[in-house]
Structure formats: structure tokens, C-alpha cells
Design a protein around this motif. Sequence first.
Motif, short mmCIF file in Angstrom:
data_model
loop_
_atom_site.label_atom_id
_atom_site.label_comp_id
_atom_site.label_asym_id
_atom_site.label_seq_id
_atom_site.Cartn_x
_atom_site.Cartn_y
_atom_site.Cartn_z
N ASN A 60 13.06 -14.19 -6.33
CA ASN A 60 13.17 -13.69 -7.55
C ASN A 60 11.84 -13.19 -7.94
O ASN A 60 11.57 -12.83 -8.95
N GLN A 61 10.99 -12.55 -6.87
CA GLN A 61 9.71 -12.21 -7.26
C GLN A 61 9.58 -10.57 -6.93
O GLN A 61 10.09 -10.30 -5.74
N PHE A 62 9.25 -10.01 -7.65
CA PHE A 62 9.09 -8.41 -7.57
C PHE A 62 7.36 -8.14 -7.49
O PHE A 62 6.73 -8.65 -8.13
N TYR A 63 7.22 -7.28 -6.45
CA TYR A 63 6.02 -7.01 -6.19
C TYR A 63 5.69 -5.29 -6.27
O TYR A 63 6.40 -4.75 -5.13
N PHE A 64 4.95 -4.69 -7.00
CA PHE A 64 4.88 -3.44 -7.14
C PHE A 64 3.70 -2.67 -6.41
O PHE A 64 2.68 -3.44 -6.71
N GLY A 65 3.91 -1.63 -5.74
CA GLY A 65 2.76 -1.04 -5.28
C GLY A 65 2.16 -0.03 -6.33
O GLY A 65 2.66 -0.03 -7.53
N THR A 66 1.12 0.52 -6.20
CA THR A 66 0.13 1.28 -7.33
C THR A 66 0.78 2.62 -7.42
O THR A 66 0.74 3.28 -8.65
N GLY A 67 1.62 3.07 -6.58
CA GLY A 67 2.43 4.36 -6.55
C GLY A 67 1.89 5.53 -5.95
O GLY A 67 0.51 5.53 -5.81
N THR A 68 2.56 6.62 -5.86
CA THR A 68 2.15 7.85 -5.22
C THR A 68 2.48 8.97 -6.25
O THR A 68 3.40 9.16 -6.42
N SER A 69 1.48 9.68 -6.74
CA SER A 69 1.81 10.88 -7.69
C SER A 69 2.16 11.84 -6.88
O SER A 69 1.32 12.57 -5.83
N LEU A 70 3.22 12.54 -7.17
CA LEU A 70 3.72 13.88 -6.36
C LEU A 70 3.70 15.08 -7.29
O LEU A 70 4.22 15.05 -8.45
N GLU A 97 0.90 -1.35 -0.13
CA GLU A 97 -0.07 -0.11 0.01
C GLU A 97 0.95 1.14 0.09
O GLU A 97 1.70 1.34 0.88
N GLN A 98 0.68 2.09 -0.78
CA GLN A 98 1.42 3.48 -1.01
C GLN A 98 0.15 4.37 -0.68
O GLN A 98 -1.09 4.32 -0.81
N ASN A 99 0.70 5.77 -0.42
CA ASN A 99 -0.32 6.66 -0.23
C ASN A 99 -1.21 6.78 -1.20
O ASN A 99 -0.88 7.00 -2.60
N ASN A 105 3.68 0.56 2.54
CA ASN A 105 3.52 -0.35 3.79
C ASN A 105 3.23 -1.60 3.19
O ASN A 105 2.68 -1.75 1.88
N TYR A 106 3.43 -2.56 3.83
CA TYR A 106 3.49 -4.22 3.06
C TYR A 106 2.86 -5.09 4.14
O TYR A 106 2.97 -5.10 5.35
N THR A 107 2.15 -6.24 3.55
CA THR A 107 1.79 -7.11 4.71
C THR A 107 2.71 -8.44 4.48
O THR A 107 3.68 -8.42 3.74
N ASN A 108 2.26 -9.54 5.37
CA ASN A 108 3.13 -10.79 5.27
C ASN A 108 4.59 -10.57 5.44
O ASN A 108 4.92 -9.72 6.22
N TYR A 109 5.31 -11.46 5.03
CA TYR A 109 6.52 -11.50 5.19
C TYR A 109 7.67 -10.33 4.66
O TYR A 109 7.07 -9.59 3.86
N SER A 110 8.62 -9.99 5.53
CA SER A 110 9.54 -9.03 5.11
C SER A 110 10.14 -9.54 3.71
O SER A 110 10.82 -10.60 3.64
N PRO A 111 10.48 -8.54 3.11
CA PRO A 111 11.11 -8.69 1.73
C PRO A 111 12.55 -8.65 2.03
O PRO A 111 12.89 -8.31 3.09
#
Lengths: 111, 110
Positions: free
Chosen positions: B96-106, B5-7, B24-30
Motif C-alpha cells: 500500500n506504499q507509494f514512493y515518488f522520485g524527485t522527477g525529471t524536468s523535460l 533516483e531520476q535524471n 532507478n531504485y534500490t532495495n526490493y522490487s516494487p
Amino acid sequence: EADIYQTPRYLVIGTGKKITLECSQTMGHDKMYWYQQDPGMELHLIHYSYGVNSTEKGDLSSESTVSRIRTEHFPLTLESARPSHTSQYLCASSEWGTEQYFGPGTRLTVT
Amino acid sequence: SQKIEQNSEALNIQEGKTATLTCNYTNYSPAYLQWYRQDPGRGPVFLLLIRENEKEKRKERLKVTFDTTLKQSLFHITASQPADSATYLCALVTGNQFYFGTGTSLTVIP
């Protein structure tokens, strides 16, 4: 500027057509990825590859297929395009465990 | 899989101020966490990487912190400039997995 290229940059095509989106990188990276991204939305991984002759499906189910015959080339093919395939498609590559380098993307519109 | 989750709201700040973006992320630490910048119609560009055993990383006007207890990363841009206006994505890397957030527009207002 990363050495990863995508063609075409923009494509408008009719329903039912077969299309191939090209992606090439000159960095010698083993890992390559295809993502789909709608405006304002997150990146969704649709395919990835760990090296030549290795391809895997990502989290987002997709009707597309990929191939990896050469290290530098990772094309994505849609056998029969539909309006629901309208999106931006981003290709990326990386070394193991490092940052990803993204191409400029292909904006696909299916009419 | 990870949820990130991002802003959700776009962030508007005055030029010269510090922008702070949250991931912010859930589950296990990357194993590690990355921040990318994305301009409209273009692919993301890598900015910074921070590993799970690092608390803070800096690069010029950028600073990233990583709190595995809170399961949160903060991304700071100091002395912000209008050219910093973009969408900023965080990405978690596990194996080997990348998980991206939705992003925050600044948007940095002159």
C-alpha cells in the motif's frame, strides 16, 4: 480531469493561526493521501487513510492532523502555522493498488 | 524504505526527437511502477503503469520499460512536442506504499 478538489488554492496566513486545508473526492475511493512538495523537490507523504475512521502518519513527520469521517472528505489541519509550514500541499485518492488521482494543490505561505 | 533516483539534470531535446527518462531504485522490487506528469503549480497526472512481470508497456507516443534485474525503468516519449514539456515523476508501489522520485524536468524545443 479527476474529480478531486482542494480549497483554498492559495493561502497566506500569519504565524500561530489555525488552518484547515480541504480535500474532497467524488470517485468513492477508499484510499486518500496528503503530500507536501517544495519547488523542484519530491513529494513527501505526510498522512494517508484507508477508509472512514482510518488515518496514518506518512514518512515525513508533520505537525498537522487529519480526519476521515466521510469517505469523500479528508481535511488537513495545522493547529498553529509556522513559516516552516510554507509549502505546496497535494491531496490524492486511489482505489486499492491503482494509480493516484491528485487535486490541484494548496499553496500555503506562512508569514 | 525505497530510494528512487531520476535524471538529476533537466533534459532539453529538439522537437520530433525521442526523450528518454530514467528511474532507478534500490532495495526490493516494487509490485509495479507508475509514471506521472506534473506541470508547474499543479498536481501530478497519471500516465502509465507497468507491473513487475511486464517488460514493456505502450500508450500512444509513450513507452515504459521495466528491468527488475537492473532495478530500472525507462520512460520514452517518441516524436516529442513542445506540449510534452513538464516534469515527469516515477512512483514505485509496494503493497500500500507509494514512493515518488524527485522527477525529471523535460523541455522540448521547437
